[in-house]
Design a protein around this motif. Structure first.
Motif, PDB file in Angstrom:
ATOM      1  N   CYS A  99       0.850  -1.181   0.000  1.00 13.94           N
ATOM      2  CA  CYS A  99       0.000   0.000   0.000  1.00 13.94           C
ATOM      3  C   CYS A  99       0.884   1.228   0.000  1.00 13.94           C
ATOM      4  CB  CYS A  99      -1.003   0.004   1.147  1.00 13.94           C
ATOM      5  SG  CYS A  99      -0.339   0.316   2.785  1.00 13.94           S
ATOM      6  N   ALA A 100       0.336   2.285  -0.564  1.00 11.64           N
ATOM      7  CA  ALA A 100       1.047   3.547  -0.651  1.00 11.64           C
ATOM      8  C   ALA A 100       0.042   4.671  -0.480  1.00 11.64           C
ATOM      9  CB  ALA A 100       1.762   3.672  -1.998  1.00 11.64           C
ATOM     10  N   ALA A 101       0.534   5.829  -0.079  1.00 11.09           N
ATOM     11  CA  ALA A 101      -0.340   6.961   0.194  1.00 11.09           C
ATOM     12  C   ALA A 101       0.161   8.217  -0.500  1.00 11.09           C
ATOM     13  CB  ALA A 101      -0.433   7.201   1.700  1.00 11.09           C
ATOM     14  N   VAL A 102      -0.807   9.095  -0.786  1.00  6.83           N
ATOM     15  CA  VAL A 102      -0.472  10.349  -1.458  1.00  6.83           C
ATOM     16  C   VAL A 102      -1.434  11.424  -0.992  1.00  6.83           C
ATOM     17  CG1 VAL A 102      -1.964   9.893  -3.455  1.00  6.83           C
ATOM     18  CG2 VAL A 102       0.048  11.350  -3.725  1.00  6.83           C
ATOM     19  N   THR A 103      -0.964  12.667  -0.950  1.00  9.57           N
ATOM     20  CA  THR A 103      -1.815  13.780  -0.510  1.00  9.57           C
ATOM     21  C   THR A 103      -2.147  14.740  -1.645  1.00  9.57           C
ATOM     22  OG1 THR A 103       0.113  15.099   0.137  1.00  9.57           O
ATOM     23  CG2 THR A 103      -0.875  13.699   1.829  1.00  9.57           C
ATOM     24  N   TRP A 105      -3.318  14.741  -5.730  1.00  8.59           N
ATOM     25  CA  TRP A 105      -3.699  13.992  -6.926  1.00  8.59           C
ATOM     26  C   TRP A 105      -4.900  14.686  -7.560  1.00  8.59           C
ATOM     27  CZ3 TRP A 105      -5.198  12.900  -2.089  1.00  8.59           C
ATOM     28  CH2 TRP A 105      -6.565  12.703  -1.843  1.00  8.59           C
ATOM     29  N   THR A 106      -5.257  14.259  -8.781  1.00 11.12           N
ATOM     30  CA  THR A 106      -6.440  14.816  -9.436  1.00 11.12           C
ATOM     31  C   THR A 106      -7.590  13.815  -9.480  1.00 11.12           C
ATOM     32  OG1 THR A 106      -5.524  14.167 -11.584  1.00 11.12           O
ATOM     33  CG2 THR A 106      -5.139  16.430 -10.851  1.00 11.12           C
ATOM     34  N   THR A 107      -7.309  12.554  -9.844  1.00  5.10           N
ATOM     35  CA  THR A 107      -8.341  11.520  -9.845  1.00  5.10           C
ATOM     36  C   THR A 107      -7.816  10.278  -9.133  1.00  5.10           C
ATOM     37  OG1 THR A 107      -7.663  10.448 -11.902  1.00  5.10           O
ATOM     38  CG2 THR A 107      -9.179  12.330 -12.077  1.00  5.10           C
ATOM     39  N   VAL A 108      -8.716   9.469  -8.636  1.00 10.76           N
ATOM     40  CA  VAL A 108      -8.319   8.249  -7.948  1.00 10.76           C
ATOM     41  C   VAL A 108      -7.621   7.300  -8.925  1.00 10.76           C
ATOM     42  CG1 VAL A 108      -9.143   6.302  -6.586  1.00 10.76           C
ATOM     43  CG2 VAL A 108     -10.214   8.522  -6.318  1.00 10.76           C
ATOM     44  N   GLU A 109      -8.088   7.274 -10.170  1.00  7.31           N
ATOM     45  CA  GLU A 109      -7.436   6.428 -11.183  1.00  7.31           C
ATOM     46  C   GLU A 109      -5.989   6.850 -11.373  1.00  7.31           C
ATOM     47  OE1 GLU A 109      -9.458   6.259 -14.902  1.00  7.31           O
ATOM     48  OE2 GLU A 109      -7.838   5.192 -15.910  1.00  7.31           O
ATOM     49  N   GLU A 110      -5.745   8.160 -11.314  1.00  4.84           N
ATOM     50  CA  GLU A 110      -4.386   8.680 -11.476  1.00  4.84           C
ATOM     51  C   GLU A 110      -3.452   8.105 -10.416  1.00  4.84           C
ATOM     52  OE1 GLU A 110      -4.031  12.684 -10.288  1.00  4.84           O
ATOM     53  OE2 GLU A 110      -1.934  12.874 -10.857  1.00  4.84           O
ATOM     54  N   ILE A 111      -3.949   7.929  -9.205  1.00  5.46           N
ATOM     55  CA  ILE A 111      -3.109   7.421  -8.122  1.00  5.46           C
ATOM     56  C   ILE A 111      -2.581   6.032  -8.459  1.00  5.46           C
ATOM     57  CG2 ILE A 111      -3.068   6.765  -5.691  1.00  5.46           C
ATOM     58  CD1 ILE A 111      -5.397   8.820  -5.355  1.00  5.46           C
ATOM     59  N   CYS A 112      -3.465   5.205  -8.994  1.00  8.95           N
ATOM     60  CA  CYS A 112      -3.057   3.841  -9.320  1.00  8.95           C
ATOM     61  C   CYS A 112      -2.090   3.784 -10.502  1.00  8.95           C
ATOM     62  CB  CYS A 112      -4.291   2.989  -9.633  1.00  8.95           C
ATOM     63  SG  CYS A 112      -5.045   2.235  -8.172  1.00  8.95           S
ATOM     64  N   LYS A 113      -1.954   4.866 -11.220  1.00 11.27           N
ATOM     65  CA  LYS A 113      -1.070   4.885 -12.383  1.00 11.27           C
ATOM     66  C   LYS A 113       0.117   5.817 -12.196  1.00 11.27           C
ATOM     67  CE  LYS A 113      -4.874   3.632 -15.441  1.00 11.27           C
ATOM     68  NZ  LYS A 113      -5.731   4.006 -16.574  1.00 11.27           N
ATOM     69  N   PRO A 115       3.779   7.298 -11.193  1.00  8.74           N
ATOM     70  CA  PRO A 115       5.134   6.791 -10.985  1.00  8.74           C
ATOM     71  C   PRO A 115       5.364   6.555  -9.499  1.00  8.74           C
ATOM     72  CG  PRO A 115       5.162   8.678 -12.462  1.00  8.74           C
ATOM     73  CD  PRO A 115       3.770   8.587 -11.911  1.00  8.74           C
ATOM     74  N   GLU A 116       6.092   5.501  -9.185  1.00 15.13           N
ATOM     75  CA  GLU A 116       6.236   5.095  -7.786  1.00 15.13           C
ATOM     76  C   GLU A 116       6.823   6.203  -6.918  1.00 15.13           C
ATOM     77  OE1 GLU A 116       6.987   0.407  -8.921  1.00 15.13           O
ATOM     78  OE2 GLU A 116       8.122   1.324  -7.311  1.00 15.13           O
ATOM     79  N   ASP A 117       7.712   7.009  -7.485  1.00 16.91           N
ATOM     80  CA  ASP A 117       8.359   8.022  -6.654  1.00 16.91           C
ATOM     81  C   ASP A 117       7.468   9.223  -6.383  1.00 16.91           C
ATOM     82  OD1 ASP A 117      10.580   9.436  -9.242  1.00 16.91           O
ATOM     83  OD2 ASP A 117       8.420   9.148  -9.154  1.00 16.91           O
ATOM     84  N   GLU A 118       6.271   9.258  -6.949  1.00 21.49           N
ATOM     85  CA  GLU A 118       5.351  10.357  -6.655  1.00 21.49           C
ATOM     86  C   GLU A 118       4.431  10.028  -5.490  1.00 21.49           C
ATOM     87  OE1 GLU A 118       3.319  11.962 -10.025  1.00 21.49           O
ATOM     88  OE2 GLU A 118       5.141  12.126 -11.229  1.00 21.49           O
ATOM     89  N   LEU A 119       4.419   8.775  -5.079  1.00 17.06           N
ATOM     90  CA  LEU A 119       3.648   8.398  -3.882  1.00 17.06           C
ATOM     91  C   LEU A 119       4.508   8.685  -2.672  1.00 17.06           C
ATOM     92  CD1 LEU A 119       2.451   5.590  -5.949  1.00 17.06           C
ATOM     93  CD2 LEU A 119       0.798   6.595  -4.371  1.00 17.06           C
ATOM     94  N   GLU A 120       3.875   9.205  -1.624  1.00 17.07           N
ATOM     95  CA  GLU A 120       4.643   9.797  -0.529  1.00 17.07           C
ATOM     96  C   GLU A 120       5.021   8.842   0.584  1.00 17.07           C
ATOM     97  OE1 GLU A 120       1.541  13.067  -1.288  1.00 17.07           O
ATOM     98  OE2 GLU A 120       2.807  13.841   0.336  1.00 17.07           O
ATOM     99  N   ALA A 121       4.351   7.710   0.653  1.00 19.67           N
ATOM    100  CA  ALA A 121       4.698   6.725   1.675  1.00 19.67           C
ATOM    101  C   ALA A 121       4.393   5.343   1.129  1.00 19.67           C
ATOM    102  CB  ALA A 121       3.911   6.969   2.957  1.00 19.67           C
ATOM    103  N   TRP A 122       5.292   4.407   1.356  1.00 16.88           N
ATOM    104  CA  TRP A 122       5.115   3.023   0.930  1.00 16.88           C
ATOM    105  C   TRP A 122       5.254   2.112   2.137  1.00 16.88           C
ATOM    106  CZ3 TRP A 122       3.912   0.941  -3.806  1.00 16.88           C
ATOM    107  CH2 TRP A 122       3.963   1.800  -4.913  1.00 16.88           C
TER     108      TRP A 122
END
Length: 132
Positions: A99-103, A105-113, A115-122
Protein backbone atom coordinates in the motif's frame (compact mmCIF):
# COMPACT_ATOMS: atom_id res chain seq x y z
CA UNK A 1 6.00 12.12 8.78
CA UNK A 2 3.75 9.90 6.63
CA UNK A 3 3.72 6.17 7.24
CA UNK A 4 1.69 3.17 6.06
CA UNK A 5 1.89 -0.42 7.28
CA UNK A 6 0.29 -3.43 5.58
CA UNK A 7 -1.02 -6.55 7.23
CA UNK A 8 -2.89 -9.62 6.07
CA UNK A 9 -1.95 -11.67 3.07
CA UNK A 10 -0.80 -15.27 3.12
CA UNK A 11 -1.68 -18.41 1.21
CA UNK A 12 -5.06 -19.04 -0.40
CA UNK A 13 -6.43 -21.64 -2.77
CA UNK A 14 -7.82 -20.61 -6.15
CA UNK A 15 -11.32 -19.30 -5.58
CA UNK A 16 -10.50 -18.37 -2.02
CA UNK A 17 -10.38 -15.01 -0.25
CA UNK A 18 -7.92 -12.86 1.63
CA UNK A 19 -8.15 -9.45 3.23
CA UNK A 20 -5.37 -6.90 3.38
CA UNK A 21 -5.20 -3.91 5.71
CA UNK A 22 -3.21 -0.69 5.40
CA UNK A 23 -2.84 1.41 8.54
CA UNK A 24 -1.83 5.03 7.87
CA UNK A 25 -0.38 7.64 10.20
CA UNK A 26 0.87 11.20 10.01
CA UNK A 27 -1.83 12.42 7.61
CA UNK A 28 -4.25 15.29 8.13
CA UNK A 29 -7.77 13.96 8.71
CA UNK A 30 -8.96 12.21 5.52
CA UNK A 31 -7.12 14.48 3.07
CA UNK A 32 -5.14 11.67 1.50
CA UNK A 33 -5.63 8.63 -0.66
CA UNK A 34 -4.43 5.04 -0.46
CA UNK A 35 -3.48 2.74 -3.29
CA UNK A 36 -2.78 -0.98 -3.42
CA UNK A 37 -0.01 -2.08 -5.77
CA UNK A 38 1.21 -5.53 -6.74
CA UNK A 39 4.68 -6.75 -7.65
CA UNK A 40 4.26 -9.98 -9.56
CA UNK A 41 6.94 -12.66 -9.21
CA UNK A 42 9.65 -12.46 -11.82
CA UNK A 43 8.53 -8.97 -12.91
CA UNK A 44 10.59 -6.81 -10.57
CA UNK A 45 11.98 -4.90 -13.55
CA UNK A 46 8.47 -3.83 -14.61
CA UNK A 47 7.59 -2.03 -11.44
CA UNK A 48 4.47 -2.35 -9.36
CA UNK A 49 0.99 -2.53 -10.86
CA UNK A 50 -1.73 -0.32 -9.39
CA UNK A 51 -4.59 -2.63 -8.39
CA UNK A 52 -7.07 -0.45 -6.54
CA UNK A 53 -7.11 3.02 -5.04
CA UNK A 54 -9.41 4.96 -2.73
CA UNK A 55 -9.88 8.50 -1.46
CA UNK A 56 -9.98 8.26 2.32
CA UNK A 57 -13.04 10.52 2.49
CA UNK A 58 -14.85 7.81 0.55
CA UNK A 59 -15.52 9.95 -2.50
CA UNK A 60 -13.87 7.74 -5.08
CA UNK A 61 -12.49 4.29 -5.84
CA UNK A 62 -10.69 2.73 -8.78
CA UNK A 63 -9.99 -0.86 -9.81
CA UNK A 64 -7.79 -2.16 -12.54
CA UNK A 65 -9.72 -4.22 -15.07
CA UNK A 66 -8.44 -7.64 -14.04
CA UNK A 67 -9.71 -7.34 -10.45
CA UNK A 68 -13.09 -5.68 -11.06
CA UNK A 69 -15.91 -7.70 -9.54
CA UNK A 70 -13.49 -9.73 -7.41
CA UNK A 71 -11.68 -7.22 -5.23
CA UNK A 72 -13.25 -4.55 -3.08
CA UNK A 73 -11.47 -1.58 -1.53
CA UNK A 74 -12.85 0.19 1.53
CA UNK A 75 -11.69 2.42 4.34
CA UNK A 76 -12.25 3.24 7.97
CA UNK A 77 -11.45 6.93 8.17
CA UNK A 78 -11.71 6.96 11.97
CA UNK A 79 -8.99 4.31 12.23
CA UNK A 80 -7.04 5.66 9.22
CA UNK A 81 -7.08 2.21 7.69
CA UNK A 82 -7.80 1.01 4.16
CA UNK A 83 -8.77 -2.54 3.30
CA UNK A 84 -8.56 -4.70 0.20
CA UNK A 85 -10.96 -7.62 0.21
CA UNK A 86 -9.83 -10.13 -2.39
CA UNK A 87 -12.35 -12.77 -3.45
CA UNK A 88 -12.34 -15.40 -6.19
CA UNK A 89 -8.57 -15.38 -6.10
CA UNK A 90 -6.62 -16.66 -9.09
CA UNK A 91 -3.01 -17.88 -9.29
CA UNK A 92 -2.17 -14.77 -11.31
CA UNK A 93 -3.09 -12.65 -8.27
CA UNK A 94 0.08 -13.95 -6.61
CA UNK A 95 2.63 -11.32 -5.69
CA UNK A 96 3.81 -8.90 -3.06
CA UNK A 97 1.11 -6.36 -2.29
CA UNK A 98 2.09 -2.88 -1.19
CA UNK A 99 0.00 0.00 0.00
CA UNK A 100 1.05 3.55 -0.65
CA UNK A 101 -0.34 6.96 0.19
CA UNK A 102 -0.47 10.35 -1.46
CA UNK A 103 -1.81 13.78 -0.51
CA UNK A 104 -1.82 15.43 -3.94
CA UNK A 105 -3.70 13.99 -6.93
CA UNK A 106 -6.44 14.82 -9.44
CA UNK A 107 -8.34 11.52 -9.84
CA UNK A 108 -8.32 8.25 -7.95
CA UNK A 109 -7.44 6.43 -11.18
CA UNK A 110 -4.39 8.68 -11.48
CA UNK A 111 -3.11 7.42 -8.12
CA UNK A 112 -3.06 3.84 -9.32
CA UNK A 113 -1.07 4.89 -12.38
CA UNK A 114 1.39 7.27 -10.72
CA UNK A 115 5.13 6.79 -10.99
CA UNK A 116 6.24 5.09 -7.79
CA UNK A 117 8.36 8.02 -6.65
CA UNK A 118 5.35 10.36 -6.66
CA UNK A 119 3.65 8.40 -3.88
CA UNK A 120 4.64 9.80 -0.53
CA UNK A 121 4.70 6.73 1.68
CA UNK A 122 5.12 3.02 0.93
CA UNK A 123 4.61 0.04 3.17
CA UNK A 124 6.97 -2.88 3.42
CA UNK A 125 4.76 -5.22 1.38
CA UNK A 126 2.88 -8.40 2.22
CA UNK A 127 3.06 -11.67 0.29
CA UNK A 128 -0.08 -13.10 -1.30
CA UNK A 129 0.21 -16.59 -2.77
CA UNK A 130 -2.67 -18.25 -4.59
CA UNK A 131 -1.98 -21.90 -5.17
CA UNK A 132 -3.61 -25.28 -4.78
Amino acid sequence: HFRVVESGGGLAQPGGSLRLSCAASGFTEDKYAIGWFRQAPGEEGKGREGISCIHMDGSGTYYTENVKGRFSISRDSVKDTAFLQMNSLKPEDTGVYYCAAVTDWTTVEEICKMPEDELEAWGQGTQVTVSS
